[in-house]
Scaffold this motif. Structure first.
Motif, mmCIF file in Angstrom:
data_model
loop_
_atom_site.group_PDB
_atom_site.id
_atom_site.type_symbol
_atom_site.label_atom_id
_atom_site.label_comp_id
_atom_site.label_asym_id
_atom_site.label_seq_id
_atom_site.Cartn_x
_atom_site.Cartn_y
_atom_site.Cartn_z
ATOM 1 N N VAL A 81 9.987 23.722 80.899
ATOM 2 C CA VAL A 81 10.341 24.197 81.739
ATOM 3 C C VAL A 81 9.938 23.948 83.081
ATOM 4 C CG1 VAL A 81 10.949 25.482 79.810
ATOM 5 C CG2 VAL A 81 8.993 25.842 81.384
ATOM 6 N N ALA A 82 11.129 24.537 83.990
ATOM 7 C CA ALA A 82 10.127 24.941 85.631
ATOM 8 C C ALA A 82 9.277 26.514 85.644
ATOM 9 C CB ALA A 82 11.260 25.357 86.199
ATOM 10 N N LEU A 83 8.404 26.052 85.721
ATOM 11 C CA LEU A 83 7.273 27.287 86.189
ATOM 12 C C LEU A 83 7.682 27.559 87.630
ATOM 13 C CD1 LEU A 83 4.958 29.191 84.989
ATOM 14 C CD2 LEU A 83 3.845 27.902 86.210
ATOM 15 N N ASP A 84 8.701 29.260 87.100
ATOM 16 C CA ASP A 84 9.346 29.626 88.448
ATOM 17 C C ASP A 84 8.464 30.887 88.724
ATOM 18 O OD1 ASP A 84 11.202 27.249 89.526
ATOM 19 O OD2 ASP A 84 12.565 28.282 87.514
ATOM 20 N N SER A 85 8.716 31.353 89.825
ATOM 21 C CA SER A 85 8.157 33.328 90.028
ATOM 22 C C SER A 85 6.494 32.919 89.335
ATOM 23 C CB SER A 85 8.827 33.629 89.463
ATOM 24 O OG SER A 85 10.343 33.914 90.139
ATOM 25 N N CYS A 86 6.099 31.651 89.296
ATOM 26 C CA CYS A 86 4.293 32.161 88.858
ATOM 27 C C CYS A 86 3.573 33.462 89.202
ATOM 28 C CB CYS A 86 4.025 30.881 89.055
ATOM 29 S SG CYS A 86 1.813 30.557 88.488
ATOM 30 N N ARG A 87 3.224 33.916 88.003
ATOM 31 C CA ARG A 87 2.047 34.730 88.597
ATOM 32 C C ARG A 87 0.452 35.145 88.664
ATOM 33 N NH1 ARG A 87 1.810 38.962 84.628
ATOM 34 N NH2 ARG A 87 2.324 37.934 83.127
ATOM 35 N N GLY A 88 0.518 33.286 87.603
ATOM 36 C CA GLY A 88 -0.947 33.078 88.148
ATOM 37 C C GLY A 88 -1.858 33.995 86.465
ATOM 38 N N CYS A 89 -1.384 34.209 85.769
ATOM 39 C CA CYS A 89 -2.350 34.828 84.579
ATOM 40 C C CYS A 89 -2.651 33.138 83.241
ATOM 41 C CB CYS A 89 -1.404 35.071 83.494
ATOM 42 S SG CYS A 89 -1.880 35.682 82.254
ATOM 43 N N THR A 142 -2.794 28.193 78.480
ATOM 44 C CA THR A 142 -1.399 28.867 78.992
ATOM 45 C C THR A 142 -1.476 29.424 80.533
ATOM 46 O OG1 THR A 142 -1.776 31.524 77.981
ATOM 47 C CG2 THR A 142 -0.593 29.425 76.667
ATOM 48 N N ILE A 143 -0.068 28.599 80.663
ATOM 49 C CA ILE A 143 0.042 29.514 82.289
ATOM 50 C C ILE A 143 1.153 31.399 81.969
ATOM 51 C CG2 ILE A 143 0.319 29.354 84.776
ATOM 52 C CD1 ILE A 143 -0.809 27.262 84.377
ATOM 53 N N ASP A 144 0.831 32.278 82.396
ATOM 54 C CA ASP A 144 2.107 33.187 82.341
ATOM 55 C C ASP A 144 2.881 33.159 80.749
ATOM 56 O OD1 ASP A 144 1.305 33.861 85.070
ATOM 57 O OD2 ASP A 144 3.179 32.305 85.660
ATOM 58 N N GLY A 145 1.901 32.858 80.121
ATOM 59 C CA GLY A 145 1.951 32.791 78.372
ATOM 60 C C GLY A 145 2.662 32.109 77.939
#
Length: 622
Positions: free
Chosen positions: A374-382, A441-444
């Motif tokens: 998947v593409a990491l769109d609207s990444c929050r940075g968790c 993980t990034i944003d879960g």
């Protein structure tokens, strides 16, 4: 220089020796620095396969090759036919019926035939140059494309100068062979076949005498070839080793001078240069001796043919014109073999170079994204690491069951001894290396399920080692986001507190940077790297010793800019200057690949543990 030091020097800079070690004895020198190729010298593992791969680059120009092949045949036929016309001309001169008019008309026909051959050779050379340069163009493109797809591990384990040598010396050697040798092989083969047929037609007995010398020529060629191939392989490897040493020494010239290492560097260079010279002498000697050996054997056959042919003219009535033509053909019969032998140095050099080029092209690229990535769109940075274990090799585990988290917008700092695994964590988050166990993980979302390009677009890095590209200051900042406007470039520079020094440059943002920023100070180069990260708008920021190259005054001057840069971003900071991370949301202390403490600055000081020792200076960073 003693023998042990010489061997160590060759092992240190030779790409081939590194490969041998990685395949056999295992890596040396610590994580990420394992060696990588073959031992120096030796025969190509599969010369036939290398030739087939090279030919695949020219077979794409099939129409051009067809025309070249036709021109080669036409040129060969013209040469053979022109030579055969000597027979009637000489016979007419030795007979009472001969006349000047007959001689003149025969000479005109001969000139016309040779003119056709000259035109055919012109078009053959012209077209073949285009085909060979097109093949080299595609080869370089494929090589550069492969370079872009190789993992960071490849660059960590291979000499950069040797890689550059493959782009230049080795590819040029292949180009020289394709320009001349391929056509020469085709032409010589057709010439030998055509000449043999005409020799049989002219006189069978003289043909047998000429053919008897061929096995001796082939045996001589084989004996020289076996040695030449090995020495040309060694020559190319030694050339790559020397280039690697030059590249490293020139890049680190300031370090060489500050530690007064000039004499040692000169001594080491002299040894590597001598090693290359010795290998070149052997390669050039065995490559160059082929021509004289074959030429002398050809002269022996030529002399035998002339002597026995003269006896046939006297005793058996063989015509003088036929003898003249046959003697000429006997020389033509051995000439293609001689010409090919003279090309052996080019052939072996090209094959050795091609194998070195293909060895890089055969390196495994970064693994493809998993199906459905998947593409990491609207990444929050968790960012979260769960029970992560990783090692650069099976016998060198760096991280052991590491777990940590960084909430969106938090500033997380890593401290610890050198080699504790701080930089390794950032490399794993960027997927420069893949973990052995656990999960990141990034944003879960598991980063292995995220497309690499999308993952890295959401991560900006400012490293300890700065790197600037040839171009203007504006272009170097814009490298962080190529569609950024000039206003955004200047705003990023202001964020990094670089705007003021840029405006003091001769042409401001249009000042040309050369030699990796040689006309800037180390601190200025780092400020441009920070501006490059600022313009990327990535929600995750990694600062790996980002202020280590900035003096204390400049560091204080840019603190405000760094705070602006880190605002609303998840920031992972690696720092030796503990004063720069006091305001971090969490500080993680690593030792031997494990997190031994976590907390804020005040919390860790209250623990009076490892961080307390580091901060108060009771125990220095190792």
């Amino acid at each position: 220089m003693n023998e042990e030091r010489k061997e160590a020097l060759l092992r240190k800079y030779s790409y081939a020796a590194k490969q041998a070690e990685s395949q056999g004895r295992g890596p040396k020198g610590g994580p990420g620095r394992g060696p990588g190729g073959r031992g120096r010298g030796g025969r190509p593992r599969d010369a036939g396969k290398t030739v087939r791969r090279l030919l695949s680059y020219i077979e794409k120009d099939r129409l051009g090759l067809t025309v070249v092949f036709f021109c080669v045949i036409l040129n060969t036929v013209s040469s053979l036919a022109g030579s055969y016309m000597l027979r009637p001309i000489i016979n007419s001169l030795t007979s009472p019926e001969g006349s000047v008019r007959t001689l003149f008309s025969s000479l005109l026909r001969m000139a016309a035939i040779y003119a056709v051959g000259i035109l055919a050779q012109y078009f053959q050379s012209r077209i073949m140059i285009g085909i060979s340069q097109g093949a080299i163009f595609r080869l370089r493109n494929d090589l550069f494309s492969r370079i872009q797809k190789l993992p960071v591990r490849f660059y960590d384990t291979n000499n950069h100068g040797d890689i550059m040598s493959r782009f230049t010396n080795d590819v040029d050697a292949v180009g020289e062979m394709l320009n001349n040798t391929v056509v020469q092989i085709i032409s010589s083969t057709i010439n030998v076949i055509g000449t043999f047929c005409l020799m049989v037609y002219t006189n069978v007995w003289l043909t047998l005498i000429t053919v008897v010398t061929v096995p001796f020529m082939m045996l001589a060629a084989r004996a020289v070839t076996m040695r030449s191939r090995r020495f040309y392989k060694a020559q190319q490897a030694a050339l790559g080793t020397l280039n690697g040493y030059i590249e490293e020494t020139v890049t680190g010239q300031k370090v060489v001078k500050v530690f007064c290492h000039e004499d040692t560097a000169q001594e080491e260079f002299a040894f590597l240069n001598q090693d290359l010279r010795d290998k070149q002498i052997l390669a050039q000697f065995f490559g160059g001796i082929m021509g004289p050996v074959m030429g002398n054997l050809g002269q022996v056959g030529y002399s035998l043919t002339a002597c026995i042919g003269g006896l046939l003219c006297v005793l058996r009535g063989f015509d003088i014109g036929g003898l003249t033509v046959f003697v000429n053909y006997s020389r033509q019969f051995s000439r293609p073999i001689n010409e090919l032998s003279m090309q052996m140095n080019t052939i072996f050099s090209a094959l050795a170079g091609a194998e070195r080029v293909f060895s890089i092209m055969d390196e495994a690229p970064e693994p493809e994204d998993v199906p459905g990535a998947v593409a990491l769109d609207s990444c929050r940075g968790c960012v979260r690491l769960t029970d992560v274990t990783f090692g650069y090799g099976p016998d060198k585990v760096i991280l052991k069951h590491v777990s940590l988290y960084a909430e969106p917008g938090q500033k997380i700092a890593f401290v610890g001894s050198t080699g504790a695994g701080k930089t390794t964590i950032t490399n794993l988050i960027s997927r420069f290396y893949d973990i052995d166990e656990g999960e990141i993980t990034i944003d879960g979302i598991d980063i292995r399920s995220i497309r690499r390009d999308s993952l890295r677009r959401n991560i900006a890095m400012v490293l300890q080692d700065t790197h600037l590209f040839t171009g203007t200051v504006r272009e170097n900042i814009r490298y962080g986001r190529l569609d950024a406007t000039d206003e955004e470039v200047e705003q990023a520079a202001k964020t990094a507190s670089a705007h003021s020094f840029i405006m003091r440059l001769e042409k401001g943002y249009d000042t040309l940077i050369e030699g990796d920023g040689a006309n800037l100070s180390q601190g200025q180069r780092q400020l441009l790297n920070i501006a490059r990260a600022a313009i990327s708008r990535a929600p995750i920021l990694i600062l790996d010793e980002a202020t280590s190259s900035v003096d204390t005054r400049t560091e204080k001057h840019i603190e405000e800019g760094m705070d602006r840069l880190m605002a609303d971003r998840t920031t992972l900071v690696i720092a030796h200057r503990l004063s720069t991370i006091r305001n971090a949301d969490a500080i993680l202390v690593l030792e031997q690949g494990e997190i031994i403490e976590r907390g804020s600055h005040d919390q860790l000081l209250a623990l009076r543990g490892r961080y307390y020792e580091l901060y108060t200076g009771k125990r220095q960073l190792e």
